[in-house]
Scaffold this motif. Structure first.
Motif, PDB file in Angstrom:
ATOM      1  N   TRP A 249       0.822  -1.211   0.000  1.00  0.00           N
ATOM      2  CA  TRP A 249       0.000   0.000   0.000  1.00  0.00           C
ATOM      3  C   TRP A 249       0.859   1.265   0.000  1.00  0.00           C
ATOM      4  N   ARG A 250       2.116   1.130   0.392  1.00  0.00           N
ATOM      5  CA  ARG A 250       3.090   2.226   0.404  1.00  0.00           C
ATOM      6  C   ARG A 250       2.575   3.428   1.197  1.00  0.00           C
ATOM      7  N   LEU A 251       2.436   3.243   2.502  1.00  0.00           N
ATOM      8  CA  LEU A 251       1.926   4.302   3.357  1.00  0.00           C
ATOM      9  C   LEU A 251       2.756   4.367   4.631  1.00  0.00           C
ATOM     10  N   GLY A 252       3.537   5.445   4.745  1.00  0.00           N
ATOM     11  CA  GLY A 252       4.334   5.681   5.936  1.00  0.00           C
ATOM     12  C   GLY A 252       4.181   7.123   6.390  1.00  0.00           C
ATOM     13  N   TRP A 253       4.985   7.505   7.381  1.00  0.00           N
ATOM     14  CA  TRP A 253       4.938   8.890   7.837  1.00  0.00           C
ATOM     15  C   TRP A 253       6.173   9.230   8.653  1.00  0.00           C
ATOM     16  N   MET A 254       6.363  10.504   8.848  1.00  0.00           N
ATOM     17  CA  MET A 254       7.401  11.020   9.732  1.00  0.00           C
ATOM     18  C   MET A 254       6.785  12.087  10.608  1.00  0.00           C
ATOM     19  N   THR A 255       7.238  12.156  11.865  1.00  0.00           N
ATOM     20  CA  THR A 255       6.794  13.202  12.781  1.00  0.00           C
ATOM     21  C   THR A 255       8.029  13.785  13.448  1.00  0.00           C
ATOM     22  N   GLY A 256       7.920  15.020  13.904  1.00  0.00           N
ATOM     23  CA  GLY A 256       9.061  15.633  14.551  1.00  0.00           C
ATOM     24  C   GLY A 256       8.826  17.108  14.839  1.00  0.00           C
ATOM     25  N   PRO A 257       9.887  17.822  15.203  1.00  0.00           N
ATOM     26  CA  PRO A 257       9.766  19.254  15.467  1.00  0.00           C
ATOM     27  C   PRO A 257       9.235  19.993  14.234  1.00  0.00           C
ATOM     28  N   ALA A 258       8.487  21.049  14.464  1.00  0.00           N
ATOM     29  CA  ALA A 258       7.788  21.740  13.380  1.00  0.00           C
ATOM     30  C   ALA A 258       8.729  22.214  12.280  1.00  0.00           C
ATOM     31  N   ASP A 259       9.926  22.689  12.641  1.00  0.00           N
ATOM     32  CA  ASP A 259      10.814  23.209  11.601  1.00  0.00           C
ATOM     33  C   ASP A 259      11.350  22.091  10.711  1.00  0.00           C
ATOM     34  N   ALA A 260      11.644  20.939  11.300  1.00  0.00           N
ATOM     35  CA  ALA A 260      12.125  19.805  10.499  1.00  0.00           C
ATOM     36  C   ALA A 260      11.011  19.272   9.607  1.00  0.00           C
ATOM     37  N   ILE A 261       9.809  19.196  10.144  1.00  0.00           N
ATOM     38  CA  ILE A 261       8.679  18.706   9.362  1.00  0.00           C
ATOM     39  C   ILE A 261       8.352  19.669   8.222  1.00  0.00           C
ATOM     40  N   LYS A 262       8.539  20.970   8.446  1.00  0.00           N
ATOM     41  CA  LYS A 262       8.268  21.954   7.404  1.00  0.00           C
ATOM     42  C   LYS A 262       9.206  21.777   6.215  1.00  0.00           C
ATOM     43  N   VAL A 263      10.501  21.594   6.469  1.00  0.00           N
ATOM     44  CA  VAL A 263      11.425  21.447   5.343  1.00  0.00           C
ATOM     45  C   VAL A 263      11.193  20.106   4.632  1.00  0.00           C
ATOM     46  N   ALA A 264      10.819  19.071   5.375  1.00  0.00           N
ATOM     47  CA  ALA A 264      10.521  17.784   4.748  1.00  0.00           C
ATOM     48  C   ALA A 264       9.255  17.879   3.896  1.00  0.00           C
ATOM     49  N   SER A 265       8.275  18.619   4.380  1.00  0.00           N
ATOM     50  CA  SER A 265       7.043  18.810   3.618  1.00  0.00           C
ATOM     51  C   SER A 265       7.311  19.603   2.344  1.00  0.00           C
ATOM     52  N   ASN A 266       8.180  20.605   2.450  1.00  0.00           N
ATOM     53  CA  ASN A 266       8.538  21.373   1.259  1.00  0.00           C
ATOM     54  C   ASN A 266       9.199  20.468   0.217  1.00  0.00           C
ATOM     55  N   LEU A 267      10.105  19.593   0.672  1.00  0.00           N
ATOM     56  CA  LEU A 267      10.741  18.650  -0.237  1.00  0.00           C
ATOM     57  C   LEU A 267       9.696  17.766  -0.903  1.00  0.00           C
ATOM     58  N   GLN A 268       8.787  17.228  -0.111  1.00  0.00           N
ATOM     59  CA  GLN A 268       7.786  16.315  -0.662  1.00  0.00           C
ATOM     60  C   GLN A 268       6.878  17.006  -1.666  1.00  0.00           C
ATOM     61  N   SER A 269       6.621  18.280  -1.457  1.00  0.00           N
ATOM     62  CA  SER A 269       5.748  19.008  -2.385  1.00  0.00           C
ATOM     63  C   SER A 269       6.326  19.045  -3.791  1.00  0.00           C
ATOM     64  N   HIS A 270       7.646  18.975  -3.886  1.00  0.00           N
ATOM     65  CA  HIS A 270       8.300  18.947  -5.193  1.00  0.00           C
ATOM     66  C   HIS A 270       8.616  17.519  -5.645  1.00  0.00           C
ATOM     67  N   LEU A 271       8.806  16.628  -4.684  1.00  0.00           N
ATOM     68  CA  LEU A 271       9.218  15.262  -4.999  1.00  0.00           C
ATOM     69  C   LEU A 271       8.077  14.414  -5.550  1.00  0.00           C
ATOM     70  N   CYS A 272       6.929  14.435  -4.869  1.00  0.00           N
ATOM     71  CA  CYS A 272       5.846  13.533  -5.286  1.00  0.00           C
ATOM     72  C   CYS A 272       4.451  14.089  -5.038  1.00  0.00           C
ATOM     73  N   SER A 273       4.334  15.304  -4.524  1.00  0.00           N
ATOM     74  CA  SER A 273       3.031  15.840  -4.113  1.00  0.00           C
ATOM     75  C   SER A 273       2.428  14.922  -3.053  1.00  0.00           C
ATOM     76  N   ASN A 274       1.114  14.707  -3.116  1.00  0.00           N
ATOM     77  CA  ASN A 274       0.492  13.929  -2.047  1.00  0.00           C
ATOM     78  C   ASN A 274       0.584  12.427  -2.307  1.00  0.00           C
ATOM     79  N   VAL A 275       0.508  11.668  -1.239  1.00  0.00           N
ATOM     80  CA  VAL A 275       0.447  10.208  -1.317  1.00  0.00           C
ATOM     81  C   VAL A 275      -0.944   9.805  -1.811  1.00  0.00           C
ATOM     82  N   ASN A 276      -1.021   8.649  -2.458  1.00  0.00           N
ATOM     83  CA  ASN A 276      -2.287   8.121  -2.961  1.00  0.00           C
ATOM     84  C   ASN A 276      -3.397   8.237  -1.905  1.00  0.00           C
TER      85      ASN A 276
END
Length: 399
Positions: A249-276
């Motif tokens: 199903w390819r469904l995972g996640w990451m959690t952490g401090p807001a600043d780290a999660i923000k930069v990871a979210s920015n990366l994902q927005s360019h890498l793959c957009s949203n998960v299925n």
């Protein structure tokens, strides 16, 4: 004619996943008609519980799920993940501190991308999952192995970590329960490592994908629960793959401090957009729904764990620590090396694994995939009959 420009040096240096490579080889031999029994794949052999599948089917009939959704994940799933993190990791977080990823592997990749800068050293306890060093290097970091053998139950100590630390050390990988060993750190051991990380300002990437697969009354205590003060410098990675038999199903996640999660979210927005979206809503059902079937799978793994350890222990030359989590056995096989078996004398666990595949038609993953030679990983996520038959083949080979 001008010669074509070269391929990426960074990607060219990355090795194929050793576990997937062995599993693919075993499946190819099976397709060719050979009766190969494979202990290679870290994948539950059970079907995904039907209520989770039903949630996905229902989601497929809702046209809103055919569209783009927030890159960090559906709000309802991020809320469910926040609730699970509190329930199982003892950490209260906001749904805004969650990024939903395409499997736990993407969460691992993005975690290193978020906190590692070029030349940073990342302490990597060994034996380790084969993807960690490659993901560290993709972030331009330097993996620094810290090895703990069977005599330490495959668990590193604070003293070992401190001996490996330099002024370039910026992160530590912490995994309990462990892939490939099944080792589970005690609460005291976990707390000591967390306090050490706090003392030195080191990021912790804690992979909790197997946290619900534990045995003998053991609980995998999260590092952020054992040492709450480390939460501000810890990224937790997790997913539904192992607990709910949802690897595909390819469904995972990451959690952490807001600043780290923000930069990871920015990366994902360019890498793959949203998960299925269908997989996301299936995961909501898994996390929020009844846990009876997940518990039944855990009990089956426990039964298999006891069987594989008992049978492997009958082979002279193997040292087999008892795993308390995940679904792997990781025997020390150095006692089999340098001896003649079926006319061959293997000197490494890689050579031993090749011998086992050829002579016993059993696929195992050699220790070289996870750190030093001299070990084998066997997944017991396969049917009981095959599990026993495969080990009996090894017993005959090494009699």
């Amino acid at each position: 004619m001008t010669e074509r420009a070269p391929l990426s040096r960074k990607l060219s240096a990355i090795a194929e996943s050793a576990t997937l490579k062995v599993d693919a080889k075993a499946k190819a031999l099976q397709a060719a008609g050979r009766p190969v029994i494979s202990y290679a794949a870290g994948e539950p052999d059970f079907a995904t519980p039907q209520f989770i599948v039903d949630a996905a089917i229902e989601a497929m009939h809702d046209p809103k799920n055919y569209r783009y959704t927030p890159a960090a994940g559906l709000p309802v799933l991020r809320e469910a993940i926040a609730a699970k993190t509190l329930r199982d990791s003892g950490l209260e977080i906001s749904p805004a501190q969650v990024v939903v990823t395409n499997g736990g592997k993407q969460a691992v990749y993005q975690a290193f991308q978020a906190v590692v800068n070029p030349g940073d050293e990342v302490l990597l306890p060994a034996p380790y999952w084969t993807t960690y060093p490659e993901a560290i290097q993709l972030a331009d970091g330097v993996p620094v192995e810290v090895f703990a053998g069977a005599d330490q139950e495959y668990k590193v100590t604070v003293e070992q970590l401190e001996a490996a630390r330099t002024d370039r050390t910026t992160a530590l990988v912490f995994v309990s329960p462990s892939n490939p060993t099944g080792a589970v750190y005690t609460e005291d051991e976990t707390r000591a490592i967390g306090q050490w990380a706090v003392e030195h300002g080191i990021w912790v990437i804690s992979d909790e994908i197997y946290q619900n697969l534990v045995y003998e009354g053991v609980r995998a205590v999260s590092i952020v629960e054992a040492c709450p003060e480390v939460a501000g410098q810890t990224i937790l990675v997790n997913g539904v793959a192992k607990t709910y038999a949802m690897t595909g199903w390819r469904l995972g996640w990451m959690t952490g401090p807001a600043d780290a999660i923000k930069v990871a979210s920015n990366l994902q927005s360019h890498l793959c957009s949203n998960v299925n979206n269908i997989a996301q809503l299936a995961a909501v059902a898994a996390l929020n729904g009844p846990q009876d079937e997940a518990e039944q799978m855990r009990q089956a793994f426990d039964r298999r764990r006891r069987l594989i350890i008992a049978e492997l222990s009958k082979i002279d030359g193997l040292e087999v620590p008892t795993p308390l989590g995940a679904f792997y056995a990781y025997p020390d096989v150095r006692g089999l090396l340098g001896r003649e078996w079926a006319g061959k004398t293997p000197t490494t666990s890689l050579e031993l694994a090749d011998l086992i595949l050829e002579e016993a038609e059993v696929a195992v993953v050699p220790g070289e995939a996870f750190g030093p030679s001299g070990y084998l990983r066997l997944s017991y996520a396969l049917g009981d009959d095959q599990l026993l038959e495969g080990i009996q083949r090894l017993q005959r080979l090494f009699a």
